[in-house]
Motif scaffolding. Structure first.
Motif, PDB file in Angstrom:
ATOM      1  N   LEU A 101       0.820  -1.208   0.000  1.00 50.50           N
ATOM      2  CA  LEU A 101       0.000   0.000   0.000  1.00 50.50           C
ATOM      3  C   LEU A 101       0.854   1.258   0.000  1.00 50.50           C
ATOM      4  CD1 LEU A 101      -2.656   1.630   0.380  1.00 50.50           C
ATOM      5  CD2 LEU A 101      -2.417   1.221   2.836  1.00 50.50           C
ATOM      6  N   SER A 102       0.592   2.118  -0.974  1.00 44.46           N
ATOM      7  CA  SER A 102       1.199   3.452  -1.028  1.00 44.46           C
ATOM      8  C   SER A 102       0.061   4.457  -1.023  1.00 44.46           C
ATOM      9  CB  SER A 102       2.045   3.606  -2.291  1.00 44.46           C
ATOM     10  OG  SER A 102       3.108   2.668  -2.286  1.00 44.46           O
ATOM     11  N   ARG A 103       0.389   5.728  -0.808  1.00 43.32           N
ATOM     12  CA  ARG A 103      -0.657   6.751  -0.745  1.00 43.32           C
ATOM     13  C   ARG A 103      -0.239   7.964  -1.566  1.00 43.32           C
ATOM     14  NH1 ARG A 103      -3.738   7.776   4.746  1.00 43.32           N
ATOM     15  NH2 ARG A 103      -4.891   6.039   3.868  1.00 43.32           N
ATOM     16  N   TYR A 104      -1.184   8.471  -2.384  1.00 44.09           N
ATOM     17  CA  TYR A 104      -0.962   9.658  -3.209  1.00 44.09           C
ATOM     18  C   TYR A 104      -1.649  10.839  -2.548  1.00 44.09           C
ATOM     19  CZ  TYR A 104       0.268   6.441  -7.059  1.00 44.09           C
ATOM     20  OH  TYR A 104       0.848   5.485  -7.849  1.00 44.09           O
ATOM     21  N   TYR A 105      -0.891  11.909  -2.299  1.00 47.35           N
ATOM     22  CA  TYR A 105      -1.432  13.108  -1.666  1.00 47.35           C
ATOM     23  C   TYR A 105      -1.586  14.239  -2.689  1.00 47.35           C
ATOM     24  CZ  TYR A 105      -0.468  11.091   2.922  1.00 47.35           C
ATOM     25  OH  TYR A 105      -0.454  10.289   4.031  1.00 47.35           O
ATOM     26  N   TYR A 106      -2.714  14.933  -2.615  1.00 57.63           N
ATOM     27  CA  TYR A 106      -3.016  16.066  -3.486  1.00 57.63           C
ATOM     28  C   TYR A 106      -3.318  17.279  -2.617  1.00 57.63           C
ATOM     29  CZ  TYR A 106      -3.711  12.310  -6.834  1.00 57.63           C
ATOM     30  OH  TYR A 106      -3.536  11.200  -7.617  1.00 57.63           O
ATOM     31  N   ARG A 107      -2.797  18.445  -2.988  1.00 56.50           N
ATOM     32  CA  ARG A 107      -2.972  19.632  -2.152  1.00 56.50           C
ATOM     33  C   ARG A 107      -4.214  20.425  -2.551  1.00 56.50           C
ATOM     34  NH1 ARG A 107       1.156  21.221  -5.627  1.00 56.50           N
ATOM     35  NH2 ARG A 107       0.689  23.105  -6.776  1.00 56.50           N
ATOM     36  N   ILE A 108      -4.710  21.161  -1.573  1.00 58.40           N
ATOM     37  CA  ILE A 108      -5.859  22.051  -1.753  1.00 58.40           C
ATOM     38  C   ILE A 108      -5.490  23.367  -1.074  1.00 58.40           C
ATOM     39  CG2 ILE A 108      -8.301  22.429  -1.243  1.00 58.40           C
ATOM     40  CD1 ILE A 108      -8.451  19.299  -0.920  1.00 58.40           C
ATOM     41  N   TYR A 109      -5.550  24.466  -1.819  1.00 58.09           N
ATOM     42  CA  TYR A 109      -5.266  25.783  -1.263  1.00 58.09           C
ATOM     43  C   TYR A 109      -6.561  26.553  -1.102  1.00 58.09           C
ATOM     44  CZ  TYR A 109      -0.277  25.475  -2.562  1.00 58.09           C
ATOM     45  OH  TYR A 109       1.031  25.128  -2.676  1.00 58.09           O
ATOM     46  N   GLY A 110      -6.669  27.293  -0.009  1.00 57.68           N
ATOM     47  CA  GLY A 110      -7.793  28.198   0.189  1.00 57.68           C
ATOM     48  C   GLY A 110      -7.288  29.540   0.695  1.00 57.68           C
ATOM     49  N   MET A 111      -7.965  30.624   0.300  1.00 61.83           N
ATOM     50  CA  MET A 111      -7.531  31.944   0.724  1.00 61.83           C
ATOM     51  C   MET A 111      -8.715  32.876   0.906  1.00 61.83           C
ATOM     52  SD  MET A 111      -4.570  34.488  -0.808  1.00 61.83           S
ATOM     53  CE  MET A 111      -5.179  34.586  -2.450  1.00 61.83           C
TER      54      MET A 111
END
Length: 181
Positions: free
Chosen positions: A113-123
């Motif tokens: 098992l590996s994990r892919y991370y995706y970013r989310i920006y808010g302002m």
């Protein structure tokens, strides 16, 4: 339909990607006294999440990333308060391991098992054109066509030969095999 027996002990690896799930708050919302202060600040984005560790970004990088999507960010009042937040979503990537067993079926042996991370920006920012605070967010996720920012890799991520050998050995010993990031 002709039946094909791959032979006892033959290993099959199936790759499975889950849907994006979870929203991990990478940082509490950070407040800056002005947009200019934010632009030049270094911002700690995420800390102590397995497989990611610490990531530092410049405020200007976050602003430019959002501006590429929301053109009205050019109306930010540079002297008003700005708040930013970063979150991550993830999707799991499995190498599911199977071995052709004496029962003439594919026996599940385990996974990597590996994990892919995706970013989310808010302002949050003050839009001088309309005279009020606004909030904009951009999802740098798989659903929007972005690759993962970080991959938390299992020890044998994408090493099919190694995983095949580990699955075969586990099958011969009557065990299962699991590894994770």
């Amino acid at each position: 339909m002709e039946y094909v027996d791959p032979g006892y002990g033959t290993v099959k690896i199936e790759d499975v990607l889950t849907k994006e799930v979870g929203y991990m708050n990478a940082t509490p919302r950070k407040s800056f006294t002005s947009f200019e202060t934010f632009k030049y600040a270094s911002v700690l984005i995420i800390k102590a999440v397995p497989g990611i560790g610490d990531i530092y970004r410049r405020g200007e990088e976050i602003y430019n990333a959002l501006k590429a999507v929301y053109t009205d960010l050019s109306n930010i009042d540079p002297y008003k308060r700005v708040e930013v937040e970063t979150k991550y979503t993830y999707r799991d990537f499995y190498h599911d391991l199977y071995v052709w067993d004496y029962s003439k079926t594919w026996k599940y042996i385990g996974y990597s098992l590996s994990r892919y991370y995706y970013r989310i920006y808010g302002m949050w920012y003050f839009d001088s054109k309309i005279g009020e605070f606004r909030y904009n967010v951009e999802y740098y996720t798989h659903q929007n066509g972005y690759p993962p920012e970080v991959i938390a890799k299992a020890p044998n991520y994408m090493k099919y030969n190694v995983l095949s050998q580990l699955a075969y050995e586990a099958w011969k010993m009557g065990r299962t095999y699991y590894e994770t990031y």
